[in-house]
Design a protein around this motif. Sequence first.
Motif, PDB file in Angstrom:
ATOM      1  N   ASP A  54      55.950 -79.500  29.719  1.00 30.93           N
ATOM      2  CA  ASP A  54      55.789 -78.829  28.432  1.00 30.93           C
ATOM      3  C   ASP A  54      54.458 -79.278  27.824  1.00 30.93           C
ATOM      4  OD1 ASP A  54      56.129 -77.489  26.085  1.00 30.93           O
ATOM      5  OD2 ASP A  54      57.877 -78.616  25.400  1.00 30.93           O
ATOM      6  N   MET A  55      53.708 -78.355  27.266  1.00 30.87           N
ATOM      7  CA  MET A  55      52.414 -78.699  26.699  1.00 30.87           C
ATOM      8  C   MET A  55      52.548 -79.414  25.358  1.00 30.87           C
ATOM      9  SD  MET A  55      50.106 -77.910  28.836  1.00 30.87           S
ATOM     10  CE  MET A  55      48.687 -78.094  27.766  1.00 30.87           C
ATOM     11  N   ILE A  56      53.613 -79.130  24.621  1.00 34.32           N
ATOM     12  CA  ILE A  56      53.759 -79.688  23.276  1.00 34.32           C
ATOM     13  C   ILE A  56      54.838 -80.770  23.285  1.00 34.32           C
ATOM     14  CG2 ILE A  56      54.284 -79.187  20.860  1.00 34.32           C
ATOM     15  CD1 ILE A  56      53.296 -76.360  21.310  1.00 34.32           C
ATOM     16  N   MET A  57      54.416 -82.015  23.213  1.00 36.42           N
ATOM     17  CA  MET A  57      55.312 -83.170  23.154  1.00 36.42           C
ATOM     18  C   MET A  57      54.675 -84.221  22.267  1.00 36.42           C
ATOM     19  SD  MET A  57      56.662 -83.624  27.091  1.00 36.42           S
ATOM     20  CE  MET A  57      54.979 -83.748  27.770  1.00 36.42           C
ATOM     21  N   LYS A  63      48.876 -81.755  27.998  1.00 34.00           N
ATOM     22  CA  LYS A  63      47.449 -81.770  28.338  1.00 34.00           C
ATOM     23  C   LYS A  63      47.033 -83.144  28.841  1.00 34.00           C
ATOM     24  CE  LYS A  63      42.888 -80.972  26.270  1.00 34.00           C
ATOM     25  NZ  LYS A  63      42.172 -80.551  25.029  1.00 34.00           N
ATOM     26  N   GLN A  64      47.493 -84.206  28.171  1.00 32.82           N
ATOM     27  CA  GLN A  64      47.158 -85.566  28.584  1.00 32.82           C
ATOM     28  C   GLN A  64      47.783 -85.903  29.934  1.00 32.82           C
ATOM     29  OE1 GLN A  64      48.502 -87.062  24.564  1.00 32.82           O
ATOM     30  NE2 GLN A  64      46.963 -88.606  25.018  1.00 32.82           N
ATOM     31  N   ARG A  77      46.233 -82.011  45.573  1.00 27.35           N
ATOM     32  CA  ARG A  77      46.326 -80.868  44.658  1.00 27.35           C
ATOM     33  C   ARG A  77      47.802 -80.565  44.410  1.00 27.35           C
ATOM     34  NH1 ARG A  77      43.278 -78.806  40.626  1.00 27.35           N
ATOM     35  NH2 ARG A  77      44.304 -76.886  39.937  1.00 27.35           N
ATOM     36  N   LEU A  78      48.413 -81.397  43.542  1.00 27.99           N
ATOM     37  CA  LEU A  78      49.825 -81.263  43.231  1.00 27.99           C
ATOM     38  C   LEU A  78      50.031 -80.015  42.375  1.00 27.99           C
ATOM     39  CD1 LEU A  78      52.381 -83.044  43.749  1.00 27.99           C
ATOM     40  CD2 LEU A  78      52.001 -84.008  41.461  1.00 27.99           C
ATOM     41  N   PRO A  79      50.903 -79.086  42.780  1.00 29.62           N
ATOM     42  CA  PRO A  79      51.132 -77.891  41.959  1.00 29.62           C
ATOM     43  C   PRO A  79      51.681 -78.269  40.586  1.00 29.62           C
ATOM     44  CG  PRO A  79      52.043 -77.586  44.158  1.00 29.62           C
ATOM     45  CD  PRO A  79      51.677 -79.041  44.041  1.00 29.62           C
ATOM     46  N   ILE A  80      51.052 -77.742  39.542  1.00 26.97           N
ATOM     47  CA  ILE A  80      51.479 -78.034  38.169  1.00 26.97           C
ATOM     48  C   ILE A  80      51.727 -76.724  37.438  1.00 26.97           C
ATOM     49  CG2 ILE A  80      50.848 -79.039  35.952  1.00 26.97           C
ATOM     50  CD1 ILE A  80      49.176 -81.091  37.414  1.00 26.97           C
ATOM     51  N   ILE A  81      52.930 -76.606  36.871  1.00 23.21           N
ATOM     52  CA  ILE A  81      53.288 -75.474  36.013  1.00 23.21           C
ATOM     53  C   ILE A  81      53.341 -75.988  34.581  1.00 23.21           C
ATOM     54  CG2 ILE A  81      55.005 -73.706  35.481  1.00 23.21           C
ATOM     55  CD1 ILE A  81      56.035 -73.991  38.358  1.00 23.21           C
ATOM     56  N   ALA A  82      52.507 -75.447  33.722  1.00 25.32           N
ATOM     57  CA  ALA A  82      52.478 -75.839  32.319  1.00 25.32           C
ATOM     58  C   ALA A  82      53.278 -74.832  31.498  1.00 25.32           C
ATOM     59  CB  ALA A  82      51.045 -75.922  31.812  1.00 25.32           C
ATOM     60  N   LEU A  83      54.190 -75.335  30.691  1.00 24.98           N
ATOM     61  CA  LEU A  83      55.045 -74.494  29.856  1.00 24.98           C
ATOM     62  C   LEU A  83      54.556 -74.601  28.420  1.00 24.98           C
ATOM     63  CD1 LEU A  83      58.310 -75.821  31.476  1.00 24.98           C
ATOM     64  CD2 LEU A  83      57.194 -73.649  31.987  1.00 24.98           C
ATOM     65  N   THR A  84      54.320 -73.450  27.800  1.00 20.72           N
ATOM     66  CA  THR A  84      53.704 -73.477  26.485  1.00 20.72           C
ATOM     67  C   THR A  84      54.317 -72.406  25.602  1.00 20.72           C
ATOM     68  OG1 THR A  84      51.564 -73.433  25.342  1.00 20.72           O
ATOM     69  CG2 THR A  84      51.827 -71.949  27.221  1.00 20.72           C
TER      70      THR A  84
END
Length: 276
Positions: A54-57, A63-64, A77-84
């Motif tokens: 989750d982007m907002i924590m 982001k950090q 290159r670890l797959p990353i899914i960002a939830l926003t």
Amino acid sequence: MANKKALVVDNDFFFMEFLAELLEARDYEVIRAYDGKEGISKLEQENVDMILVDMIMPKIDGKQLIRFTRSKYPDTRLPIIALTIIEQMDGLSGIDADYFIAKGPAEKMAAHIDMVLEKIEKRLIPASSDEVMIQPDNMIPRHITSELIQSVNFQQAIIESIGIGIIVVDRDARIITANSLALDIIDKSYDEVLNREAISVFPDNERPKVMGSLRSVLLKTESRNMSIFVNINSRRVRMIVSLLRLGGEVLGWDIGLCVDPGTLINGKVENKLNGE
């Protein structure tokens, strides 16, 4: 064959369980972390195949955590899914996730996540410069939320450009953020400081002095801050320690760092201090 592991980082318990159910239905073992700090700890303890964050924590946000992951594991290159949220979709440039998915109605979001998981399982990972953004149709950004995000971004810009090194320390004495100038002064990379004990980023012989200043400011409530000098890489650095408060609650410490120009040997830091 062992199941693939997915690290899910989200401070919302119900949303965490929603994501875990989707992943477990595809035979993933789910590693749960309920904030960014726990996410970093889990990432260092477990070998995972994918991250959903989750982007907002609070404290350490998505982001950090993504920045930490890319810095610490540059060769993977670890797959990353960002939830926003949809209000953030226009301000995600420079965040090195592979897919961005806006939160929305559960059914639509489940379909979007399944679609992305299928792509990842087929190794269809976009190039780092070609992040994929997915959001539900007919969702209108909320004005008040957009304003709050702009306010947070503005405050982060102030910390980054203020002209002195800033390290923010949580109540457990671990670092939750540091600006670029602070990293230059202590000569550490981002992944070397995030979620580390604050005293550990200073030279061994200076650690008792740093710990003493944190304790002193905490115990002497009438003192707003205290200033000491420490030596870092042959440079004399002024360190200003203040309590971080919200209302009447103590949340941690702020540490300001400023190199004494008379002892500078690092031209890069000198230029930044002089505003060049």
